[in-house]
Design a protein around this motif. Structure first.
Motif, mmCIF file in Angstrom:
data_model
loop_
_atom_site.group_PDB
_atom_site.id
_atom_site.type_symbol
_atom_site.label_atom_id
_atom_site.label_comp_id
_atom_site.label_asym_id
_atom_site.label_seq_id
_atom_site.Cartn_x
_atom_site.Cartn_y
_atom_site.Cartn_z
ATOM 1 N N THR A 75 0.877 -1.192 0.009
ATOM 2 C CA THR A 75 0.038 -0.035 0.080
ATOM 3 C C THR A 75 0.795 1.307 -0.168
ATOM 4 N N CYS A 76 2.039 1.180 0.613
ATOM 5 C CA CYS A 76 2.605 2.325 0.620
ATOM 6 C C CYS A 76 4.328 2.113 0.130
ATOM 7 N N PRO A 77 4.573 2.269 -1.080
ATOM 8 C CA PRO A 77 5.598 1.632 -1.817
ATOM 9 C C PRO A 77 6.640 2.870 -1.558
ATOM 10 N N TYR A 78 6.271 3.981 -1.100
ATOM 11 C CA TYR A 78 7.181 5.016 -0.577
ATOM 12 C C TYR A 78 8.036 4.804 0.474
ATOM 13 N N LEU A 79 7.329 3.982 1.413
ATOM 14 C CA LEU A 79 8.338 3.505 2.678
ATOM 15 C C LEU A 79 9.464 2.734 2.354
ATOM 16 N N ASP A 80 10.533 2.876 2.835
ATOM 17 C CA ASP A 80 11.819 2.223 2.530
ATOM 18 C C ASP A 80 11.728 0.755 2.778
ATOM 19 N N LEU A 81 12.175 0.009 2.277
ATOM 20 C CA LEU A 81 12.196 -1.495 2.635
ATOM 21 C C LEU A 81 13.213 -1.643 3.768
ATOM 22 N N PRO A 82 14.115 -1.126 4.185
ATOM 23 C CA PRO A 82 14.990 -1.369 5.372
ATOM 24 C C PRO A 82 14.122 -0.822 6.471
ATOM 25 N N TYR A 83 13.254 0.404 6.154
ATOM 26 C CA TYR A 83 12.713 0.800 7.336
ATOM 27 C C TYR A 83 11.538 -0.191 7.614
ATOM 28 N N LEU A 84 10.748 -0.948 6.793
ATOM 29 C CA LEU A 84 9.891 -1.880 7.121
ATOM 30 C C LEU A 84 10.409 -3.174 7.794
ATOM 31 N N ASP A 85 11.758 -3.557 7.776
ATOM 32 C CA ASP A 85 12.449 -4.406 8.356
ATOM 33 C C ASP A 85 12.698 -4.043 9.911
ATOM 34 N N PHE A 86 12.996 -2.680 9.909
ATOM 35 C CA PHE A 86 13.283 -2.225 11.289
ATOM 36 C C PHE A 86 11.868 -2.403 12.180
ATOM 37 N N LEU A 87 11.023 -1.829 11.329
ATOM 38 C CA LEU A 87 9.523 -1.813 12.154
ATOM 39 C C LEU A 87 9.005 -3.254 12.467
ATOM 40 N N ALA A 88 9.468 -4.271 11.553
ATOM 41 C CA ALA A 88 8.982 -5.582 11.888
ATOM 42 C C ALA A 88 9.905 -6.000 13.215
ATOM 43 N N GLY A 89 11.094 -5.448 13.666
ATOM 44 C CA GLY A 89 11.668 -5.664 14.704
ATOM 45 C C GLY A 89 11.700 -4.948 16.147
ATOM 46 N N TYR A 90 10.895 -3.882 15.722
ATOM 47 C CA TYR A 90 10.539 -2.819 16.713
ATOM 48 C C TYR A 90 9.442 -3.186 17.907
ATOM 49 N N HIS A 91 9.805 -2.887 18.928
ATOM 50 C CA HIS A 91 8.604 -3.175 20.118
ATOM 51 C C HIS A 91 8.702 -1.730 20.997
ATOM 52 N N TYR A 92 7.665 -1.382 21.559
ATOM 53 C CA TYR A 92 7.557 -0.344 22.420
ATOM 54 C C TYR A 92 8.274 -0.619 23.805
ATOM 55 N N ASP A 93 9.142 0.399 24.248
ATOM 56 C CA ASP A 93 9.684 0.191 25.552
ATOM 57 C C ASP A 93 9.036 1.059 26.517
ATOM 58 N N PRO A 94 8.272 0.371 27.481
ATOM 59 C CA PRO A 94 7.743 1.169 28.658
ATOM 60 C C PRO A 94 8.390 2.321 29.348
ATOM 61 N N SER A 95 9.879 1.700 29.543
ATOM 62 C CA SER A 95 10.568 2.584 30.260
ATOM 63 C C SER A 95 10.902 3.753 29.723
ATOM 64 N N GLU A 96 10.475 4.259 28.523
ATOM 65 C CA GLU A 96 10.629 5.516 28.057
ATOM 66 C C GLU A 96 9.421 6.538 28.460
ATOM 67 N N VAL A 97 8.446 5.845 29.206
ATOM 68 C CA VAL A 97 7.073 6.522 29.435
ATOM 69 C C VAL A 97 7.117 6.743 30.857
ATOM 70 N N HIS A 98 6.842 8.053 31.463
ATOM 71 C CA HIS A 98 6.819 8.391 32.746
ATOM 72 C C HIS A 98 5.699 8.823 33.130
ATOM 73 N N ILE A 99 4.871 8.321 34.255
ATOM 74 C CA ILE A 99 3.519 8.576 34.576
ATOM 75 C C ILE A 99 3.341 9.076 35.911
ATOM 76 N N VAL A 100 3.019 10.056 36.411
ATOM 77 C CA VAL A 100 2.924 10.643 37.625
ATOM 78 C C VAL A 100 1.430 11.215 37.994
ATOM 79 N N GLN A 101 0.796 10.760 38.808
ATOM 80 C CA GLN A 101 -0.280 11.234 39.244
ATOM 81 C C GLN A 101 -0.422 11.931 40.703
ATOM 82 N N ALA A 102 -1.154 13.281 40.677
ATOM 83 C CA ALA A 102 -1.058 13.910 41.805
ATOM 84 C C ALA A 102 -2.379 14.396 41.938
ATOM 85 N N GLY A 103 -3.142 13.694 43.055
ATOM 86 C CA GLY A 103 -4.572 13.987 43.008
ATOM 87 C C GLY A 103 -5.332 13.686 41.754
#
Length: 392
Positions: A75-103
Protein backbone atom coordinates in the motif's frame (compact mmCIF):
# COMPACT_ATOMS: atom_id res chain seq x y z
CA UNK A 1 -13.61 -2.68 35.26
CA UNK A 2 -12.70 -4.03 31.83
CA UNK A 3 -9.07 -3.70 30.79
CA UNK A 4 -8.16 -1.10 28.18
CA UNK A 5 -5.51 -2.42 25.81
CA UNK A 6 -4.29 -1.69 22.29
CA UNK A 7 -4.73 -4.49 19.77
CA UNK A 8 -2.19 -3.65 17.06
CA UNK A 9 1.10 -1.83 16.70
CA UNK A 10 -0.47 -0.11 13.67
CA UNK A 11 -3.23 1.39 15.83
CA UNK A 12 -1.60 4.76 15.28
CA UNK A 13 -1.80 7.75 12.96
CA UNK A 14 -0.16 7.20 9.60
CA UNK A 15 1.96 10.35 9.85
CA UNK A 16 3.78 8.75 12.76
CA UNK A 17 4.83 5.91 10.44
CA UNK A 18 5.85 8.27 7.63
CA UNK A 19 7.80 10.51 10.00
CA UNK A 20 9.46 7.54 11.71
CA UNK A 21 10.65 6.33 8.31
CA UNK A 22 12.20 9.75 7.68
CA UNK A 23 13.71 9.98 11.18
CA UNK A 24 15.32 6.54 10.92
CA UNK A 25 16.90 7.69 7.65
CA UNK A 26 17.95 11.24 8.56
CA UNK A 27 18.10 11.58 12.36
CA UNK A 28 18.94 8.20 13.91
CA UNK A 29 20.91 9.61 16.87
CA UNK A 30 18.76 12.49 18.12
CA UNK A 31 16.94 12.35 21.45
CA UNK A 32 13.68 14.13 22.24
CA UNK A 33 11.11 14.69 24.97
CA UNK A 34 7.30 14.72 24.75
CA UNK A 35 4.82 15.93 27.36
CA UNK A 36 1.08 15.40 27.90
CA UNK A 37 -1.00 18.61 27.97
CA UNK A 38 -4.42 18.50 29.64
CA UNK A 39 -6.02 21.43 27.78
CA UNK A 40 -9.51 20.59 28.99
CA UNK A 41 -8.50 20.48 32.69
CA UNK A 42 -10.00 17.00 32.96
CA UNK A 43 -9.94 15.25 36.34
CA UNK A 44 -8.42 11.80 36.57
CA UNK A 45 -9.74 9.48 39.31
CA UNK A 46 -7.53 7.78 41.88
CA UNK A 47 -5.55 4.91 40.42
CA UNK A 48 -5.66 6.24 36.88
CA UNK A 49 -1.88 6.26 36.69
CA UNK A 50 -1.73 2.58 37.66
CA UNK A 51 -4.23 1.52 34.99
CA UNK A 52 -2.45 3.61 32.37
CA UNK A 53 0.87 2.05 33.39
CA UNK A 54 -0.61 -1.45 32.93
CA UNK A 55 -1.82 -0.55 29.44
CA UNK A 56 1.56 0.99 28.55
CA UNK A 57 3.45 -2.04 29.84
CA UNK A 58 1.23 -4.32 27.75
CA UNK A 59 2.26 -2.44 24.60
CA UNK A 60 5.75 -3.98 24.87
CA UNK A 61 4.24 -7.29 23.71
CA UNK A 62 2.90 -5.92 20.41
CA UNK A 63 4.80 -6.72 17.22
CA UNK A 64 4.24 -6.00 13.56
CA UNK A 65 2.67 -9.09 11.99
CA UNK A 66 3.68 -10.48 8.61
CA UNK A 67 0.29 -9.44 7.25
CA UNK A 68 0.73 -5.88 8.53
CA UNK A 69 4.21 -5.62 7.04
CA UNK A 70 2.91 -6.83 3.68
CA UNK A 71 0.05 -4.31 3.82
CA UNK A 72 2.55 -1.48 4.29
CA UNK A 73 4.83 -2.82 1.56
CA UNK A 74 2.06 -3.04 -1.03
CA UNK A 75 0.00 0.00 0.00
CA UNK A 76 2.86 2.38 0.79
CA UNK A 77 5.69 1.72 -1.71
CA UNK A 78 7.34 5.03 -0.74
CA UNK A 79 8.26 3.59 2.67
CA UNK A 80 11.85 2.30 2.56
CA UNK A 81 12.16 -1.49 2.64
CA UNK A 82 14.94 -1.32 5.29
CA UNK A 83 12.50 0.72 7.40
CA UNK A 84 9.84 -1.98 7.10
CA UNK A 85 12.41 -4.51 8.32
CA UNK A 86 13.21 -2.15 11.20
CA UNK A 87 9.52 -1.81 12.08
CA UNK A 88 9.12 -5.60 12.02
CA UNK A 89 11.75 -5.78 14.78
CA UNK A 90 10.50 -2.75 16.70
CA UNK A 91 8.81 -2.99 20.09
CA UNK A 92 7.59 -0.32 22.47
CA UNK A 93 9.86 0.24 25.48
CA UNK A 94 7.63 1.21 28.45
CA UNK A 95 10.63 2.59 30.35
CA UNK A 96 10.56 5.55 27.94
CA UNK A 97 7.17 6.60 29.38
CA UNK A 98 7.00 8.33 32.78
CA UNK A 99 3.58 8.59 34.45
CA UNK A 100 2.88 10.56 37.66
CA UNK A 101 -0.49 11.30 39.25
CA UNK A 102 -0.97 13.93 41.95
CA UNK A 103 -4.57 14.04 43.08
CA UNK A 104 -6.69 14.48 39.96
CA UNK A 105 -3.79 15.75 37.85
CA UNK A 106 -1.86 13.54 35.46
CA UNK A 107 1.67 14.00 34.14
CA UNK A 108 2.94 11.87 31.27
CA UNK A 109 6.33 12.41 29.63
CA UNK A 110 8.29 10.41 27.08
CA UNK A 111 12.09 10.60 26.73
CA UNK A 112 14.41 8.76 24.38
CA UNK A 113 15.74 8.44 20.84
CA UNK A 114 13.41 10.18 18.40
CA UNK A 115 13.27 7.22 16.01
CA UNK A 116 11.89 5.07 18.85
CA UNK A 117 9.75 7.44 20.91
CA UNK A 118 7.94 8.98 17.93
CA UNK A 119 5.29 6.25 18.00
CA UNK A 120 4.14 6.86 21.60
CA UNK A 121 2.10 10.08 21.29
CA UNK A 122 -1.09 8.94 19.54
CA UNK A 123 -1.66 5.60 21.32
CA UNK A 124 -0.99 7.24 24.69
CA UNK A 125 -3.67 9.85 24.01
CA UNK A 126 -6.09 7.16 22.80
CA UNK A 127 -5.49 5.12 25.97
CA UNK A 128 -5.88 8.14 28.25
CA UNK A 129 -9.16 9.06 26.55
CA UNK A 130 -10.65 5.58 26.74
CA UNK A 131 -9.52 5.01 30.34
CA UNK A 132 -11.02 8.37 31.31
CA UNK A 133 -14.50 7.26 30.26
CA UNK A 134 -14.16 3.76 31.72
CA UNK A 135 -12.83 4.82 35.12
CA UNK A 136 -15.32 7.68 35.49
CA UNK A 137 -18.20 5.32 34.65
CA UNK A 138 -19.45 7.54 31.83
CA UNK A 139 -22.12 5.90 29.65
CA UNK A 140 -22.03 6.48 25.91
CA UNK A 141 -24.67 6.12 23.22
CA UNK A 142 -25.56 2.62 22.05
CA UNK A 143 -23.69 0.96 19.20
CA UNK A 144 -26.78 1.33 17.01
CA UNK A 145 -26.94 5.08 17.70
CA UNK A 146 -23.22 5.52 16.99
CA UNK A 147 -23.55 3.71 13.65
CA UNK A 148 -26.68 5.61 12.61
CA UNK A 149 -25.17 8.98 13.52
CA UNK A 150 -22.09 8.13 11.49
CA UNK A 151 -24.17 7.06 8.48
CA UNK A 152 -26.16 10.30 8.71
CA UNK A 153 -22.97 12.38 8.75
CA UNK A 154 -21.50 10.42 5.84
CA UNK A 155 -24.64 11.08 3.80
CA UNK A 156 -24.53 14.81 4.52
CA UNK A 157 -20.87 14.93 3.52
CA UNK A 158 -21.60 12.96 0.35
CA UNK A 159 -24.43 15.37 -0.45
CA UNK A 160 -21.93 18.23 -0.19
CA UNK A 161 -19.82 16.40 -2.76
CA UNK A 162 -16.58 16.68 -0.74
CA UNK A 163 -13.85 14.14 -0.11
CA UNK A 164 -13.34 13.39 3.57
CA UNK A 165 -11.21 11.12 5.73
CA UNK A 166 -11.41 9.96 9.34
CA UNK A 167 -8.70 11.55 11.54
CA UNK A 168 -9.98 10.63 15.01
CA UNK A 169 -7.52 8.27 16.71
CA UNK A 170 -5.98 10.51 19.37
CA UNK A 171 -9.19 11.66 21.07
CA UNK A 172 -11.50 8.78 20.23
CA UNK A 173 -13.98 7.59 22.81
CA UNK A 174 -12.69 4.03 22.56
CA UNK A 175 -11.35 1.41 20.21
CA UNK A 176 -14.85 -0.07 19.90
CA UNK A 177 -16.42 3.25 18.86
CA UNK A 178 -13.58 3.87 16.39
CA UNK A 179 -14.19 0.44 14.87
CA UNK A 180 -17.94 1.08 14.57
CA UNK A 181 -17.34 4.44 12.91
CA UNK A 182 -14.86 3.27 10.26
CA UNK A 183 -16.99 0.21 9.54
CA UNK A 184 -20.02 2.45 8.98
CA UNK A 185 -18.07 4.86 6.78
CA UNK A 186 -17.06 2.03 4.45
CA UNK A 187 -20.62 0.72 3.93
CA UNK A 188 -21.38 2.96 0.95
CA UNK A 189 -18.87 2.05 -1.76
CA UNK A 190 -19.78 5.11 -3.85
CA UNK A 191 -19.12 7.42 -0.88
CA UNK A 192 -16.63 10.30 -0.93
CA UNK A 193 -14.94 8.73 2.12
CA UNK A 194 -11.26 8.49 1.14
CA UNK A 195 -9.61 6.70 4.04
CA UNK A 196 -8.40 6.83 7.63
CA UNK A 197 -5.39 8.31 9.40
CA UNK A 198 -5.38 5.14 11.50
CA UNK A 199 -3.21 2.50 9.82
CA UNK A 200 -4.79 -0.44 11.64
CA UNK A 201 -8.33 0.47 10.60
CA UNK A 202 -7.21 1.38 7.08
CA UNK A 203 -5.86 -2.16 6.77
CA UNK A 204 -8.87 -3.78 8.46
CA UNK A 205 -11.39 -2.09 6.18
CA UNK A 206 -9.38 -1.90 2.98
CA UNK A 207 -9.12 1.89 2.72
CA UNK A 208 -6.20 4.24 2.18
CA UNK A 209 -4.01 5.24 5.16
CA UNK A 210 -3.79 9.04 5.07
CA UNK A 211 -1.16 11.37 6.50
CA UNK A 212 2.17 13.08 5.85
CA UNK A 213 3.88 14.93 8.72
CA UNK A 214 2.93 16.66 11.96
CA UNK A 215 4.00 19.81 13.82
CA UNK A 216 6.80 17.94 15.57
CA UNK A 217 8.66 17.59 12.26
CA UNK A 218 8.95 21.38 12.01
CA UNK A 219 9.44 21.87 15.77
CA UNK A 220 12.42 19.51 15.75
CA UNK A 221 13.97 21.30 12.78
CA UNK A 222 13.64 24.62 14.60
CA UNK A 223 15.49 23.22 17.62
CA UNK A 224 18.13 21.61 15.42
CA UNK A 225 18.70 24.37 12.85
CA UNK A 226 17.01 27.53 14.15
CA UNK A 227 13.63 29.16 13.64
CA UNK A 228 14.60 30.93 10.42
CA UNK A 229 15.45 27.65 8.69
CA UNK A 230 12.76 25.42 10.23
CA UNK A 231 10.10 25.53 7.51
CA UNK A 232 12.39 25.38 4.48
CA UNK A 233 14.64 22.62 5.84
CA UNK A 234 11.65 20.60 7.03
CA UNK A 235 10.17 20.69 3.54
CA UNK A 236 13.54 20.07 1.87
CA UNK A 237 14.22 17.00 3.99
CA UNK A 238 10.71 15.71 3.35
CA UNK A 239 11.25 15.97 -0.39
CA UNK A 240 14.65 14.27 -0.05
CA UNK A 241 13.01 11.25 1.58
CA UNK A 242 9.74 10.96 -0.37
CA UNK A 243 10.68 12.37 -3.81
CA UNK A 244 7.23 13.78 -4.52
CA UNK A 245 5.05 11.30 -2.63
CA UNK A 246 3.12 12.37 0.49
CA UNK A 247 2.97 15.90 -0.88
CA UNK A 248 0.83 17.79 1.63
CA UNK A 249 2.66 20.43 3.68
CA UNK A 250 1.53 21.42 7.17
CA UNK A 251 1.44 25.20 7.24
CA UNK A 252 0.93 26.56 10.73
CA UNK A 253 3.76 25.48 13.06
CA UNK A 254 5.12 29.03 13.04
CA UNK A 255 2.04 30.83 11.62
CA UNK A 256 0.78 30.75 8.07
CA UNK A 257 2.40 34.09 7.19
CA UNK A 258 5.89 32.83 8.06
CA UNK A 259 5.23 29.53 6.28
CA UNK A 260 4.26 31.17 2.99
CA UNK A 261 7.38 33.35 3.09
CA UNK A 262 9.43 30.15 2.75
CA UNK A 263 6.94 28.07 0.73
CA UNK A 264 8.45 29.45 -2.48
CA UNK A 265 7.67 28.54 -6.09
CA UNK A 266 9.80 25.39 -5.88
CA UNK A 267 7.88 24.01 -2.89
CA UNK A 268 4.53 25.33 -4.12
CA UNK A 269 5.01 23.32 -7.32
CA UNK A 270 6.51 20.24 -5.66
CA UNK A 271 3.84 19.82 -2.99
CA UNK A 272 0.31 18.85 -4.02
CA UNK A 273 -1.25 21.07 -1.39
CA UNK A 274 -1.26 22.28 2.20
CA UNK A 275 -3.04 21.32 5.42
CA UNK A 276 -4.98 23.80 7.54
CA UNK A 277 -4.90 23.01 11.26
CA UNK A 278 -5.55 26.29 13.12
CA UNK A 279 -6.97 29.74 12.63
CA UNK A 280 -9.86 30.95 10.50
CA UNK A 281 -10.29 28.56 7.54
CA UNK A 282 -11.77 30.99 5.01
CA UNK A 283 -9.03 33.52 5.67
CA UNK A 284 -6.46 30.73 5.26
CA UNK A 285 -8.06 29.73 1.96
CA UNK A 286 -7.77 33.27 0.61
CA UNK A 287 -4.09 33.48 1.64
CA UNK A 288 -3.37 30.12 0.02
CA UNK A 289 -5.06 31.01 -3.26
CA UNK A 290 -3.25 34.37 -3.36
CA UNK A 291 0.08 32.64 -2.72
CA UNK A 292 -0.40 30.17 -5.57
CA UNK A 293 -1.53 32.91 -7.96
CA UNK A 294 1.45 35.08 -7.01
CA UNK A 295 3.71 32.20 -8.03
CA UNK A 296 1.92 31.64 -11.33
CA UNK A 297 0.21 28.43 -10.21
CA UNK A 298 -3.47 27.68 -10.89
CA UNK A 299 -5.03 27.00 -7.44
CA UNK A 300 -7.47 24.55 -9.03
CA UNK A 301 -4.52 22.21 -9.61
CA UNK A 302 -3.73 22.28 -5.86
CA UNK A 303 -5.77 21.52 -2.76
CA UNK A 304 -6.19 22.24 0.94
CA UNK A 305 -6.85 19.57 3.56
CA UNK A 306 -8.85 21.08 6.41
CA UNK A 307 -8.42 19.29 9.75
CA UNK A 308 -9.09 21.76 12.57
CA UNK A 309 -12.00 20.83 14.86
CA UNK A 310 -14.39 20.17 12.02
CA UNK A 311 -18.12 19.55 12.23
CA UNK A 312 -20.69 19.37 9.43
CA UNK A 313 -21.54 23.07 9.67
CA UNK A 314 -17.89 24.08 9.27
CA UNK A 315 -17.44 21.70 6.35
CA UNK A 316 -20.47 23.16 4.57
CA UNK A 317 -19.25 26.74 5.13
CA UNK A 318 -15.73 25.97 3.88
CA UNK A 319 -17.04 24.06 0.88
CA UNK A 320 -19.22 26.97 -0.21
CA UNK A 321 -16.31 29.42 0.14
CA UNK A 322 -13.86 27.27 -1.84
CA UNK A 323 -16.10 26.07 -4.67
CA UNK A 324 -14.51 26.68 -8.04
CA UNK A 325 -11.44 28.30 -6.49
CA UNK A 326 -9.20 25.52 -5.13
CA UNK A 327 -9.34 21.79 -4.49
CA UNK A 328 -10.42 20.76 -0.98
CA UNK A 329 -10.58 17.73 1.27
CA UNK A 330 -11.43 17.25 4.94
CA UNK A 331 -9.94 15.26 7.79
CA UNK A 332 -12.60 14.89 10.49
CA UNK A 333 -11.51 13.62 13.89
CA UNK A 334 -13.33 13.94 17.20
CA UNK A 335 -16.68 14.73 15.57
CA UNK A 336 -16.63 11.22 14.11
CA UNK A 337 -14.91 9.11 16.78
CA UNK A 338 -16.13 10.84 19.95
CA UNK A 339 -19.61 12.18 19.24
CA UNK A 340 -21.32 9.60 21.43
CA UNK A 341 -23.22 11.50 24.12
CA UNK A 342 -20.30 12.30 26.45
CA UNK A 343 -18.02 15.34 26.43
CA UNK A 344 -14.96 14.78 24.22
CA UNK A 345 -11.61 15.28 25.89
CA UNK A 346 -9.33 18.17 24.95
CA UNK A 347 -5.89 16.63 25.34
CA UNK A 348 -2.67 16.73 23.33
CA UNK A 349 0.88 15.48 23.60
CA UNK A 350 3.63 17.65 22.18
CA UNK A 351 7.33 17.50 21.48
CA UNK A 352 8.83 19.76 24.16
CA UNK A 353 12.60 19.43 23.66
CA UNK A 354 15.33 18.06 21.41
CA UNK A 355 18.87 17.29 22.52
CA UNK A 356 21.69 19.15 20.78
CA UNK A 357 25.01 17.59 19.78
CA UNK A 358 26.63 18.86 23.00
CA UNK A 359 23.97 17.20 25.15
CA UNK A 360 21.98 20.36 25.92
CA UNK A 361 18.18 20.13 25.78
CA UNK A 362 16.72 22.75 23.41
CA UNK A 363 13.05 23.59 24.14
CA UNK A 364 10.68 23.32 21.17
CA UNK A 365 7.69 25.57 20.54
CA UNK A 366 4.68 25.77 18.26
CA UNK A 367 3.16 29.10 17.24
CA UNK A 368 -0.07 28.20 15.49
CA UNK A 369 -2.50 30.68 13.97
CA UNK A 370 -4.47 30.63 17.25
CA UNK A 371 -2.55 32.17 20.15
CA UNK A 372 -4.35 29.90 22.59
CA UNK A 373 -2.65 26.97 20.89
CA UNK A 374 0.89 28.28 21.41
CA UNK A 375 2.83 25.53 23.16
CA UNK A 376 6.29 25.42 24.66
CA UNK A 377 8.65 27.29 26.95
CA UNK A 378 7.43 30.92 27.33
CA UNK A 379 10.94 32.38 26.89
CA UNK A 380 11.49 30.33 23.75
CA UNK A 381 8.08 31.39 22.41
CA UNK A 382 9.09 35.04 22.79
CA UNK A 383 12.45 34.31 21.16
CA UNK A 384 10.74 32.62 18.20
CA UNK A 385 8.34 35.54 17.80
CA UNK A 386 11.26 37.96 17.80
CA UNK A 387 13.30 35.97 15.27
CA UNK A 388 10.34 35.44 12.96
CA UNK A 389 8.92 38.94 13.50
CA UNK A 390 5.56 37.63 14.63
CA UNK A 391 3.38 40.30 16.24
CA UNK A 392 0.40 39.52 18.48
Amino acid sequence: MSEVRLKSILDNDFYKITMQNAVVKLFPNEKVQYSFINRGKHHFPAGFDLELRKAVNAMAEMKLTKEEKEFLRVTCPYLDLPYLDFLAGYHYDPSEVHIVQAGNDLEVTVVGEWYRTILWEVPLLALISELHYVMNGMERDSDQTVVQNTLNKAKELDDLGVNFAEFGTRRRHSYQVHDLVVNALTQNKSSKFTGSSNVHFAMKYGVKPIGTHAHEWFMFHAAEYGFKMANSLSLEHWVDVYRGDLGVALSDTYTTEVFFEQFDKKFAKLFDGVRHDSGEPIEFTEKTIAHYEKNGINPLFKYIIFSDGLNLEKVAEITAACKGKIGISFGIGTNLTNDVGVKPMNIVMKLIAAQSVNGEWIPTVKLSDEHGKYTGDPKMIELAKEFLRIKD
